[in-house]
Motif scaffolding. Structure first.
Motif, short mmCIF file in Angstrom:
data_model
loop_
_atom_site.label_atom_id
_atom_site.label_comp_id
_atom_site.label_asym_id
_atom_site.label_seq_id
_atom_site.Cartn_x
_atom_site.Cartn_y
_atom_site.Cartn_z
N ALA A 1 17.90 -7.74 62.88
CA ALA A 1 17.00 -8.13 61.78
C ALA A 1 15.98 -7.03 61.52
N PHE A 2 15.41 -6.47 62.58
CA PHE A 2 14.45 -5.37 62.42
C PHE A 2 15.14 -4.14 61.85
N ASP A 3 16.41 -3.91 62.26
CA ASP A 3 17.17 -2.75 61.75
C ASP A 3 17.42 -2.86 60.25
N ASN A 4 17.41 -4.07 59.72
CA ASN A 4 17.65 -4.26 58.28
C ASN A 4 16.42 -4.00 57.41
N LEU A 5 15.27 -3.80 58.04
CA LEU A 5 14.07 -3.43 57.28
C LEU A 5 14.25 -2.01 56.76
N PRO A 6 13.54 -1.64 55.69
CA PRO A 6 13.64 -0.26 55.20
C PRO A 6 13.38 0.75 56.33
N LYS A 7 14.10 1.85 56.29
CA LYS A 7 14.00 2.89 57.31
C LYS A 7 12.54 3.30 57.52
N GLY A 8 12.13 3.36 58.79
CA GLY A 8 10.78 3.79 59.15
C GLY A 8 9.75 2.66 59.20
#
Length: 184
Positions: free
Chosen positions: A80-87
């Motif tokens: 889920a956190f990985d799906n947030l915009p990069k950075g």
């Protein structure tokens, strides 16, 4: 006398059996989550929640989530956190963004213990939707589609509860597949 003794033993066995059943652990992220441990004691063992645990530590919320509670936590996975915009995660973990990180994390927490049946009951009472007040002061909207439980955040983002009712000594965790975001 023998009947009384037998009934006492039978009652004890029934209570102990029910207690053992009620205390059943659920596996999350490859690790058993024990109902006798608190939210933090369990979460640190889940391979699927290392980002969440790092964020909770960075936000200074470990002591709070080890507290008496009870709390209902919608716990986003690493994916889920990985799906947030990069950075995004890296930016949130910077000391200058502490307040924003705390707001986002406490937006995933509702005071009190609400298991899936409680949430379903609130959804039914709300004619298909239940508004949940978060510790951060925001709101989440719970709803169901077929037999699946969903949470919508204030920005319209939708998250599915993938594992419900992970009981803790100080509340309950529901694993979600999206990071929930409050209004800015």
């Amino acid at each position: 006398m023998k009947t009384t003794k037998f009934l006492s033993v039978a009652f004890f066995a029934l209570v102990m059996g029910a207690t053992s059943y009620a205390q059943k652990s659920v596996v999350v992220g490859g690790a058993p989550m024990y109902p006798t441990k608190n939210i933090i004691e369990n979460a640190v063992n889940s391979k699927d929640h290392t980002t969440l645990v790092a964020a909770v530590k960075a936000a200074g919320l470990v002591e709070t989530l080890q507290g008496k509670g009870p709390f209902t936590v919608f716990a986003p996975t690493n994916a889920a956190f990985d799906n947030l915009p990069k950075g995004t995660v890296e930016t949130l973990l910077k000391p200058e963004n502490l307040k924003m990180l705390q707001t986002i994390l406490t937006y995933h927490v509702v005071a009190g213990k609400m298991n899936a049946a409680d949430i379903a009951k609130a959804i039914k009472a709300g004619n298909g939707k239940a508004t949940l007040k978060t510790v951060s002061g925001g709101t989440l909207t719970a709803w169901m589609k077929a037999d699946k439980l969903y949470i919508t955040d204030e920005k319209g983002g939708m998250s599915e509860v993938t594992i419900a009712d992970v009981n803790q000594s100080n509340g309950v965790i529901h694993v979600v597949n999206t990071v929930l975001l409050p209004k800015s």
